[in-house]
Design a protein around this motif. Structure first.
Motif, PDB file in Angstrom:
ATOM      1  N   ASP A  67      40.013  50.859  40.347  1.00 12.64           N
ATOM      2  CA  ASP A  67      40.640  49.591  40.731  1.00 12.64           C
ATOM      3  C   ASP A  67      40.131  48.544  39.753  1.00 12.64           C
ATOM      4  OD1 ASP A  67      41.281  47.068  42.126  1.00 12.64           O
ATOM      5  OD2 ASP A  67      41.614  48.318  43.892  1.00 12.64           O
ATOM      6  N   PRO A  68      41.027  47.747  39.157  1.00  8.42           N
ATOM      7  CA  PRO A  68      40.533  46.708  38.235  1.00  8.42           C
ATOM      8  C   PRO A  68      39.643  45.687  38.953  1.00  8.42           C
ATOM      9  CG  PRO A  68      42.924  46.533  38.540  1.00  8.42           C
ATOM     10  CD  PRO A  68      42.496  47.772  39.237  1.00  8.42           C
ATOM     11  N   TYR A  69      39.795  45.569  40.264  1.00 10.29           N
ATOM     12  CA  TYR A  69      38.932  44.664  41.042  1.00 10.29           C
ATOM     13  C   TYR A  69      38.111  45.515  41.996  1.00 10.29           C
ATOM     14  CZ  TYR A  69      42.266  41.376  39.168  1.00 10.29           C
ATOM     15  OH  TYR A  69      43.062  40.665  38.309  1.00 10.29           O
TER      16      TYR A  69
ATOM     17  N   ASP B 296      56.202  59.566  49.567  1.00  9.84           N
ATOM     18  CA  ASP B 296      56.823  58.786  50.649  1.00  9.84           C
ATOM     19  C   ASP B 296      57.698  57.691  50.050  1.00  9.84           C
ATOM     20  OD1 ASP B 296      57.137  58.095  53.455  1.00  9.84           O
ATOM     21  OD2 ASP B 296      56.041  56.257  52.966  1.00  9.84           O
TER      22      ASP B 296
ATOM     23  N   TYR C 186      48.732  44.871  58.236  1.00 12.03           N
ATOM     24  CA  TYR C 186      49.196  45.292  59.578  1.00 12.03           C
ATOM     25  C   TYR C 186      48.417  46.492  60.043  1.00 12.03           C
ATOM     26  CZ  TYR C 186      52.674  47.821  56.675  1.00 12.03           C
ATOM     27  OH  TYR C 186      53.322  48.569  55.728  1.00 12.03           O
TER      28      TYR C 186
ATOM     29  N   CYS D  38      47.936  51.433  45.013  1.00 14.38           N
ATOM     30  CA  CYS D  38      47.968  50.106  44.391  1.00 14.38           C
ATOM     31  C   CYS D  38      49.387  49.559  44.449  1.00 14.38           C
ATOM     32  CB  CYS D  38      47.463  50.175  42.950  1.00 14.38           C
ATOM     33  SG  CYS D  38      48.372  51.302  41.913  1.00 14.38           S
ATOM     34  N   PRO D  39      49.524  48.232  44.391  1.00 14.97           N
ATOM     35  CA  PRO D  39      50.882  47.664  44.401  1.00 14.97           C
ATOM     36  C   PRO D  39      51.586  47.960  43.078  1.00 14.97           C
ATOM     37  CG  PRO D  39      49.244  45.945  44.073  1.00 14.97           C
ATOM     38  CD  PRO D  39      48.476  47.211  44.282  1.00 14.97           C
TER      39      PRO D  39
ATOM     40  N   VAL E 244      49.416  53.957  56.920  1.00 13.75           N
ATOM     41  CA  VAL E 244      49.779  54.482  55.600  1.00 13.75           C
ATOM     42  C   VAL E 244      48.756  55.528  55.135  1.00 13.75           C
ATOM     43  CG1 VAL E 244      50.345  53.889  53.216  1.00 13.75           C
ATOM     44  CG2 VAL E 244      50.888  52.286  55.054  1.00 13.75           C
TER      45      VAL E 244
ATOM     46  N   PHE F 192      54.469  53.615  56.951  1.00 12.93           N
ATOM     47  CA  PHE F 192      54.116  52.455  57.795  1.00 12.93           C
ATOM     48  C   PHE F 192      54.564  52.636  59.240  1.00 12.93           C
ATOM     49  CE2 PHE F 192      58.217  50.557  58.831  1.00 12.93           C
ATOM     50  CZ  PHE F 192      59.046  51.324  58.047  1.00 12.93           C
TER      51      PHE F 192
ATOM     52  N   GLY G  46      42.040  49.044  47.805  1.00 15.96           N
ATOM     53  CA  GLY G  46      42.221  47.936  48.751  1.00 15.96           C
ATOM     54  C   GLY G  46      42.153  48.464  50.178  1.00 15.96           C
ATOM     55  N   LYS G  47      42.891  47.793  51.057  1.00 14.66           N
ATOM     56  CA  LYS G  47      42.786  48.117  52.491  1.00 14.66           C
ATOM     57  C   LYS G  47      43.171  49.579  52.775  1.00 14.66           C
ATOM     58  CE  LYS G  47      45.365  44.488  53.358  1.00 14.66           C
ATOM     59  NZ  LYS G  47      45.257  43.783  52.064  1.00 14.66           N
ATOM     60  N   ILE G  48      44.313  49.998  52.234  1.00 13.34           N
ATOM     61  CA  ILE G  48      44.780  51.360  52.529  1.00 13.34           C
ATOM     62  C   ILE G  48      43.925  52.390  51.783  1.00 13.34           C
ATOM     63  CG2 ILE G  48      46.734  52.953  52.303  1.00 13.34           C
ATOM     64  CD1 ILE G  48      48.579  50.442  52.594  1.00 13.34           C
TER      65      ILE G  48
ATOM     66  N   THR H 198      52.176  57.099  48.283  1.00  8.45           N
ATOM     67  CA  THR H 198      52.711  56.376  49.446  1.00  8.45           C
ATOM     68  C   THR H 198      52.819  54.884  49.121  1.00  8.45           C
ATOM     69  OG1 THR H 198      50.480  56.124  50.332  1.00  8.45           O
ATOM     70  CG2 THR H 198      51.770  57.967  51.199  1.00  8.45           C
TER      71      THR H 198
ATOM     72  N   HIS I 258      59.951  56.933  53.050  1.00  9.19           N
ATOM     73  CA  HIS I 258      59.251  55.644  53.204  1.00  9.19           C
ATOM     74  C   HIS I 258      58.913  55.389  54.687  1.00  9.19           C
ATOM     75  CE1 HIS I 258      58.576  51.783  50.748  1.00  9.19           C
ATOM     76  NE2 HIS I 258      57.745  51.780  51.779  1.00  9.19           N
TER      77      HIS I 258
HETATM   78  P1  NAD Z   1      45.675  45.778  48.952  1.00 11.76           P
HETATM   79  O1  NAD Z   1      46.129  44.538  48.276  1.00 11.76           O
HETATM   80  O2  NAD Z   1      44.694  45.681  50.075  1.00 11.76           O
HETATM   81  O3  NAD Z   1      45.070  46.785  47.861  1.00 11.76           O
HETATM   82  C1  NAD Z   1      45.688  47.068  46.653  1.00 11.76           C
HETATM   83  C2  NAD Z   1      44.601  47.344  45.636  1.00 11.76           C
HETATM   84  O4  NAD Z   1      45.222  47.830  44.445  1.00 11.76           O
HETATM   85  C3  NAD Z   1      43.797  46.075  45.256  1.00 11.76           C
HETATM   86  O5  NAD Z   1      42.421  46.319  45.430  1.00 11.76           O
HETATM   87  C4  NAD Z   1      44.157  45.866  43.790  1.00 11.76           C
HETATM   88  O6  NAD Z   1      43.088  45.309  43.032  1.00 11.76           O
HETATM   89  C5  NAD Z   1      44.487  47.276  43.355  1.00 11.76           C
HETATM   90  N1  NAD Z   1      45.248  47.387  42.129  1.00 11.76           N
HETATM   91  C6  NAD Z   1      46.148  46.505  41.603  1.00 11.76           C
HETATM   92  N2  NAD Z   1      46.630  47.002  40.437  1.00 11.76           N
HETATM   93  C7  NAD Z   1      46.021  48.189  40.227  1.00 11.76           C
HETATM   94  C8  NAD Z   1      46.109  49.171  39.209  1.00 11.76           C
HETATM   95  N3  NAD Z   1      46.919  49.021  38.155  1.00 11.76           N
HETATM   96  N4  NAD Z   1      45.336  50.286  39.319  1.00 11.76           N
HETATM   97  C9  NAD Z   1      44.512  50.464  40.383  1.00 11.76           C
HETATM   98  N5  NAD Z   1      44.401  49.566  41.361  1.00 11.76           N
HETATM   99  C10 NAD Z   1      45.153  48.450  41.303  1.00 11.76           C
HETATM  100  O7  NAD Z   1      47.006  46.516  49.443  1.00 11.76           O
HETATM  101  P2  NAD Z   1      47.157  47.646  50.541  1.00 11.76           P
HETATM  102  O8  NAD Z   1      47.406  47.020  51.865  1.00 11.76           O
HETATM  103  O9  NAD Z   1      46.050  48.626  50.396  1.00 11.76           O
HETATM  104  O10 NAD Z   1      48.540  48.297  50.097  1.00 11.76           O
HETATM  105  C11 NAD Z   1      48.654  49.007  48.876  1.00 11.76           C
HETATM  106  C12 NAD Z   1      50.112  49.305  48.599  1.00 11.76           C
HETATM  107  O11 NAD Z   1      50.605  50.255  49.540  1.00 11.76           O
HETATM  108  C13 NAD Z   1      51.075  48.119  48.752  1.00 11.76           C
HETATM  109  O12 NAD Z   1      51.085  47.294  47.609  1.00 11.76           O
HETATM  110  C14 NAD Z   1      52.393  48.790  48.982  1.00 11.76           C
HETATM  111  O13 NAD Z   1      53.052  48.986  47.746  1.00 11.76           O
HETATM  112  C15 NAD Z   1      52.017  50.138  49.563  1.00 11.76           C
HETATM  113  N6  NAD Z   1      52.462  50.271  50.960  1.00 11.76           N
HETATM  114  C16 NAD Z   1      53.293  51.299  51.279  1.00 11.76           C
HETATM  115  C17 NAD Z   1      53.716  51.456  52.588  1.00 11.76           C
HETATM  116  C18 NAD Z   1      54.606  52.599  52.989  1.00 11.76           C
HETATM  117  O14 NAD Z   1      55.161  52.589  54.109  1.00 11.76           O
HETATM  118  N7  NAD Z   1      54.790  53.630  52.179  1.00 11.76           N
HETATM  119  C19 NAD Z   1      53.317  50.562  53.564  1.00 11.76           C
HETATM  120  C20 NAD Z   1      52.438  49.526  53.212  1.00 11.76           C
HETATM  121  C21 NAD Z   1      52.014  49.385  51.906  1.00 11.76           C
END
Ligand code: NAD
Length: 331
Positions: A174-176, A258, A100, A205-206, A105, A298, A153-155, A232, A295
């Motif tokens: 990041d593992p990926y 957060d 989104y 990370c998630p 974030v 977002f 990842g994205k954030i 966050t 929280h």
């Molecule tokens: P994304 O899937 O684009 O990126 C997540 C990245 O984390 C991926 O590249 C993945 O490979 C990596 N990852 C997975 N396990 C890992 C680990 N053990 N160590 C390091 N990296 C690891 O997701 P995103 O859009 O960037 O969002 C990330 C997280 O932010 C979400 O999973 C969610 O929990 C959190 N989030 C919080 C809010 C908020 O309002 N506080 C809002 C949106 C998302």
């Protein structure tokens, strides 16, 4: 399609109603969270729409299926609160909002870090009391410091770009690995290097069963003394008791949260007229070098608008029996 919207706040209604003009679903709002005690409310609804602290474990999913629900639509990115294996077994589809606004974030993480470092929360209170003294408010330049990003990842990548703009060296784990992260001018590092060198660490990370309490007493002890930590992502990534011990010893320089591992039942509510019984949260809030937001990372107009549009579009795909663009599949 009839949708039961759980954990519905006034802003959810406002943005869902606006998005529904294009989709025409029948929306029913429930203020309470989805869980075993509330799942009966979903009987007869083909879809339920839930948020971060609703619980869709195996028991809840079984009850949903029994009541005729075939779709769980998460109006968020993370899906640690859904038992995907149970959903698959029961034939319940699960969709989320993959993308989104990573800016919402990442920008909030930076806002927290700036406030924490420059003690804006304390300065705000001081000046309201005509206290213009600076003692105790000293921070450090971000320029020239090292920022560690866990999850690129994205954030994490938007966060990295902002920190590079401050003149930080940005290292990530990041593992990926993502070429986009490196293309920004950041580089990958082992978790140990992030701990040892980063002045700022931000978690992006998630939450998975494997990385629960990824930041714990041991990893905190390996962090640079005085470093700032911001989370966050999801509360379960951080062992909160260990963070409190590290703050008390003066090792962790500051903490901005957060998300909180016990946030369910507390966050998204006005508890200002009650006695909050969570002693860990109360202890956290009492530190001068801790900032907690409920929280809200977002919570921008752009993000909520996209979340609501994407969620209802997913329900429409489900209603048409079309492929689900945002389905979460077990890997
Ligand atoms: P994304 O899937 O684009 O990126 C997540 C990245 O984390 C991926 O590249 C993945 O490979 C990596 N990852 C997975 N396990 C890992 C680990 N053990 N160590 C390091 N990296 C690891 O997701 P995103 O859009 O960037 O969002 C990330 C997280 O932010 C979400 O999973 C969610 O929990 C959190 N989030 C919080 C809010 C908020 O309002 N506080 C809002 C949106 C998302």
């Amino acid at each position: 399609m009839k949708i039961a919207v759980f954990s519905a706040q006034p802003y959810d209604r406002q943005f869902l109603e606006a998005a529904n003009a294009a989709e025409g679903h029948e929306l029913h709002y429930f203020e309470m969270a989805l869980g075993l005690e509330s799942v009966a409310l979903a009987a007869g609804f083909q879809a339920v729409c839930i948020f971060v602290n609703d619980v869709a474990d195996a028991n809840v999913l079984e009850a949903l299926r029994g009541g005729g629900t075939g779709l769980v639509a998460l109006r968020c990115t993370g899906f640690n609160n859904v038992d995907l294996a149970a959903a698959k077994r029961l034939g319940v589809k699960v969709v989320r909002v993959v993308d989104y606004s990573p800016y919402s974030v990442a920008e909030h993480a930076v806002a927290l870090l700036l406030a924490l470092n420059r003690k804006i929360h304390r300065a705000y209170n001081r000046t309201r009391d005509s206290n213009f003294a600076l003692d105790g408010l000293m921070g450090f330049d971000f320029h020239g410091k090292t920022a560690g990003v866990v999850g690129t990842g994205k954030i994490g990548r938007v966060f990295a770009r902002i920190m590079l703009g401050f003149g930080c060296e940005v290292i990530g784990y990041d593992p990926y690995r993502s070429a986009d992260f490196e293309a920004l001018g950041a580089r990958y590092a082992a978790p140990g290097e992030i701990g040892a060198n980063a002045d700022i660490v931000s978690l992006h990370c998630p939450l998975t069963p494997e990385n629960h309490h990824i930041v714990n007493a041991e990893t905190l002890a390996r962090m640079k003394r005085g470093a700032l930590l911001v989370n966050t992502s999801r509360g379960g990534l951080l062992d909160t008791d260990a963070a409190i011990q590290s703050l008390k010893s003066g090792h962790l320089g500051g903490l901005a949260l957060d998300v909180y591992e016990q946030e369910g039942g507390v966050f998204f509510r006005d508890l200002s007229s009650t006695v909050v019984t969570d002693d860990v949260l109360q202890r956290l809030i009492s530190f001068p070098n801790v900032i907690v937001t409920g929280h809200q990372a977002f919570f921008t107009r752009e993000a909520i608008g996209t979340i609501c549009e994407t969620t209802l579009r997913s329900v429409s795909e489900f209603a048409r029996k079309a492929p689900l663009s945002n389905e979460i599949r077990m890997t």
